[in-house]
Write a protein that holds these residues in place. Sequence first.
Motif, PDB file in Angstrom:
ATOM      1  N   ARG A 143       0.836  -1.213   0.000  1.00 48.17           N
ATOM      2  CA  ARG A 143       0.000   0.000   0.000  1.00 48.17           C
ATOM      3  C   ARG A 143       0.866   1.257   0.000  1.00 48.17           C
ATOM      4  O   ARG A 143       0.561   2.233  -0.696  1.00 48.17           O
ATOM      5  N   ARG A 144       1.938   1.244   0.787  1.00 46.41           N
ATOM      6  CA  ARG A 144       2.826   2.418   0.827  1.00 46.41           C
ATOM      7  C   ARG A 144       3.458   2.659  -0.541  1.00 46.41           C
ATOM      8  O   ARG A 144       3.585   3.800  -0.997  1.00 46.41           O
ATOM      9  N   ARG A 166       0.892   4.269  -2.725  1.00 50.67           N
ATOM     10  CA  ARG A 166       0.697   5.691  -2.402  1.00 50.67           C
ATOM     11  C   ARG A 166       1.851   6.533  -2.948  1.00 50.67           C
ATOM     12  O   ARG A 166       1.675   7.704  -3.280  1.00 50.67           O
TER      13      ARG A 166
END
Length: 336
Positions: free
Chosen positions: A115-116, A119
């Motif tokens: 997820r990081r 992003r």
Amino acid sequence: MTITDIFLPKYCDILRHVDVEIGLYMHQIAVLALPEFVPFDLSIPCEIFAYTSLHNSQALYNVKVCSHAPQVTSKAFSITTNAGLHALETADTVIIPGVENMGQPVSDAVLESIRRAHRRGVRIASICTGAFVLAQTGLLDGLRVTTHWAAGAELAKQYPKVEVDENVLYVDQGQIITSAGAAAGIDMCLHLVRKDYGAAVAANTARILVVPLERAGGQQQFIKHGVDPSSDAMAYILDWIVKHIHTDITVDRLAKQANMSPRTFARKFMQQTGISPMKWINQTRIFRARELLETTDLSMEHISNTVGFNSAVSFRTSFKKHVGTSPSHYQSLYRK
């Protein structure tokens, strides 16, 4: 989202392409190895990106296999990876190979690392059942994706917010790319090379690996649609089509070969292959044409006749529709 969020990634991409030309930048690939990984899926990006280079042999990608633990086990063997999850923090592309257990929960640390990366604007791709891992992050919600045709129904069942397309080799949603089973990962990785560095570089990589730059058709051609007494007859017909591809092939002619009425034959053919007889014939012609374009200097007229098109014009039109470029341009990629 600010204007910086929109333009900074584009600016960085420009700098990277400039750096490639002067030999400074290498696109960073992080291949994520998870417990019960599929060895073939894991090896695909390692091989394809390792063999991708410019005309001066300058490497364009740096590939790292990373994992949450130093050692990861598959069905057949264990591997020691050369990087941890921190590799996702510096990657330009993260690739998630398939896993044997589609219901296997993935650790929160791995999911949050993915997820990081997302992003941060990192491109994230999955091969085969790696889509199940990616789906656990929630990043596939609302997106059209694909996975191995045998796992599509299960993916849709486990993740109802995901739109599953079982009939394609890969789906490119921009930042998220998913591919179908096994060798479809090759198609997807070559697609990524083409996006990064152009068709000529991708074609050279395909030539080195002895694979087509792009296959026509989708997963339908590989799906078994049930056992049928006519399946042996269909196997004979498919082989007959290949051997007679240079001739005028009609449904009536095929039905006669199969000792069926045209209507029954067309229905049985669709059941066994998932597509109509004429669509299969056209795909076979295009596939054979691509082989000739990749390996010979034959004229367009000669190739057109060899694969059964009634004119060079219809050949060019059909080829561009299926492959996305003209036959002459496609041939030029392999003659450099």
